[in-house]
Design a protein around this motif. Structure first.
Motif, PDB file in Angstrom:
ATOM      1  N   ILE A  38      64.465  59.607  29.360  1.00 33.34           N
ATOM      2  CA  ILE A  38      63.141  60.003  30.573  1.00 33.34           C
ATOM      3  C   ILE A  38      62.190  58.177  30.345  1.00 33.34           C
ATOM      4  O   ILE A  38      62.057  57.721  29.609  1.00 33.34           O
ATOM      5  N   VAL A  39      61.480  58.637  31.809  1.00 32.88           N
ATOM      6  CA  VAL A  39      61.395  56.597  31.465  1.00 32.88           C
ATOM      7  C   VAL A  39      59.163  56.984  31.651  1.00 32.88           C
ATOM      8  O   VAL A  39      58.704  58.317  32.634  1.00 32.88           O
ATOM      9  N   PHE A  40      58.713  56.820  30.867  1.00 29.55           N
ATOM     10  CA  PHE A  40      57.106  56.971  30.758  1.00 29.55           C
ATOM     11  C   PHE A  40      56.609  55.275  31.591  1.00 29.55           C
ATOM     12  O   PHE A  40      56.533  54.521  31.614  1.00 29.55           O
ATOM     13  N   LYS A  41      55.394  55.726  32.429  1.00 29.58           N
ATOM     14  CA  LYS A  41      54.723  54.611  33.069  1.00 29.58           C
ATOM     15  C   LYS A  41      53.350  54.996  32.478  1.00 29.58           C
ATOM     16  O   LYS A  41      52.744  55.889  33.082  1.00 29.58           O
ATOM     17  N   HIS A  42      51.806  54.120  32.799  1.00 27.22           N
ATOM     18  CA  HIS A  42      50.424  54.770  32.070  1.00 27.22           C
ATOM     19  C   HIS A  42      49.590  55.113  33.560  1.00 27.22           C
ATOM     20  O   HIS A  42      50.414  54.064  34.746  1.00 27.22           O
ATOM     21  N   SER A  43      49.354  55.469  33.614  1.00 29.72           N
ATOM     22  CA  SER A  43      48.239  55.944  35.196  1.00 29.72           C
ATOM     23  C   SER A  43      47.884  54.907  35.527  1.00 29.72           C
ATOM     24  O   SER A  43      47.438  54.802  37.050  1.00 29.72           O
ATOM     25  N   VAL A  44      47.258  54.156  34.850  1.00 34.43           N
ATOM     26  CA  VAL A  44      46.688  53.001  35.194  1.00 34.43           C
ATOM     27  C   VAL A  44      47.559  51.836  35.930  1.00 34.43           C
ATOM     28  O   VAL A  44      47.384  51.236  36.723  1.00 34.43           O
ATOM     29  N   ASP A  45      48.915  51.653  36.288  1.00 39.49           N
ATOM     30  CA  ASP A  45      49.893  51.387  36.076  1.00 39.49           C
ATOM     31  C   ASP A  45      50.755  51.985  37.035  1.00 39.49           C
ATOM     32  O   ASP A  45      51.399  52.529  37.428  1.00 39.49           O
ATOM     33  N   SER A  46      49.480  52.333  38.289  1.00 33.62           N
ATOM     34  CA  SER A  46      50.137  53.770  39.408  1.00 33.62           C
ATOM     35  C   SER A  46      50.556  52.306  40.704  1.00 33.62           C
ATOM     36  O   SER A  46      50.895  53.602  41.969  1.00 33.62           O
ATOM     37  N   ARG A  47      50.854  51.151  41.101  1.00 36.19           N
ATOM     38  CA  ARG A  47      50.823  51.056  41.875  1.00 36.19           C
ATOM     39  C   ARG A  47      52.276  51.526  42.985  1.00 36.19           C
ATOM     40  O   ARG A  47      51.784  51.594  44.161  1.00 36.19           O
ATOM     41  N   ASP A  48      53.314  51.561  42.148  1.00 39.66           N
ATOM     42  CA  ASP A  48      54.736  52.704  43.023  1.00 39.66           C
ATOM     43  C   ASP A  48      54.889  53.841  42.553  1.00 39.66           C
ATOM     44  O   ASP A  48      55.341  54.186  42.909  1.00 39.66           O
ATOM     45  N   GLY A  49      54.091  54.188  42.067  1.00 40.70           N
ATOM     46  CA  GLY A  49      53.565  55.570  41.897  1.00 40.70           C
ATOM     47  C   GLY A  49      54.926  56.331  40.891  1.00 40.70           C
ATOM     48  O   GLY A  49      54.866  55.407  39.763  1.00 40.70           O
ATOM     49  N   ARG A  50      55.777  57.452  41.458  1.00 37.98           N
ATOM     50  CA  ARG A  50      56.459  57.437  39.880  1.00 37.98           C
ATOM     51  C   ARG A  50      57.945  57.158  39.811  1.00 37.98           C
ATOM     52  O   ARG A  50      59.063  58.180  39.624  1.00 37.98           O
TER      53      ARG A  50
END
Ligand SMILES: [Zn+2]
Length: 187
Positions: A38-50
């Protein structure tokens, strides 16, 4: 033998150093043997969506969360966290908890901020890591080896007192070597 603690691999480097590409390469080794990931990214870093997307053209589906506390491994043994600097220092106890729960943890992020100063939580995570990959880029000015991230606002180097994280600003970043890295107003 059953493992007692997990393992932390930190992938650090400046802008455009290929951190996400390296993460995807490392994760693909786990998918070969069927490890749930599972990979997580922060919503601030939303350039590429999910998705976590690399400049190599590779990508991996990512869960978008608003804080470190929302990181839930959901039974996956392998947990990856993209762009740690967006999560801030509160990410450290969450990573330690994942390690106590025997997860294999990968974290990517900028080890230095736009000023060239240590950018938490990456320095702490690098100190706790079992393995660190420190990547470099090519300086956009002199084509030397870049280790720093240059912030540019309206065509000019961002001053020292510019905020550490700019959300939705008209700024952009490029990779620079220490000689070409400019921070006006550095004390
Ligand atoms: Zn340079």
């Amino acid at each position: 033998m059953a493992r007692v603690v997990g393992r932390l691999h930190v992938i650090a480097g400046c802008m455009s150093s290929g951190k996400t590409g390296e993460l995807i390469r490392l994760l693909s080794r786990h998918s070969v043997i069927g490890d749930p990931i599972i990979v997580f990214k922060h919503s601030v870093d939303s350039r590429d969506g999910r998705v976590a997307r690399s400049r190599l053209g590779t990508e991996w589906e990512a869960r978008v969360v608003g804080s470190p506390q929302e990181i839930d491994p959901e039974g996956c043994r392998v947990v990856a966290i993209e762009e740690a600097q967006f999560f801030g220092p509160e990410l450290v106890p969450v990573v330690r908890w994942l390690l106590e729960k025997r997860h294999t943890v990968y974290v990517t992020g900028l080890n230095q901020d736009f000023r060239g100063e240590p950018f938490e939580p990456m320095p702490t995570l690098m100190a706790l890591a079992d393995e660190v990959s420190l990547l470099t880029a090519i300086c956009q000015k002199c084509h030397g080896v870049a280790t720093r991230t240059q912030r540019i606002i309206e065509g000019r180097p961002a001053p020292w007192d510019s905020p550490l994280i700019l959300v939705g600003g008209a700024d952009y970043y490029e990779a620079r070597c220490p000689d070409c890295h400019e921070v006006p107003g550095r004390p």
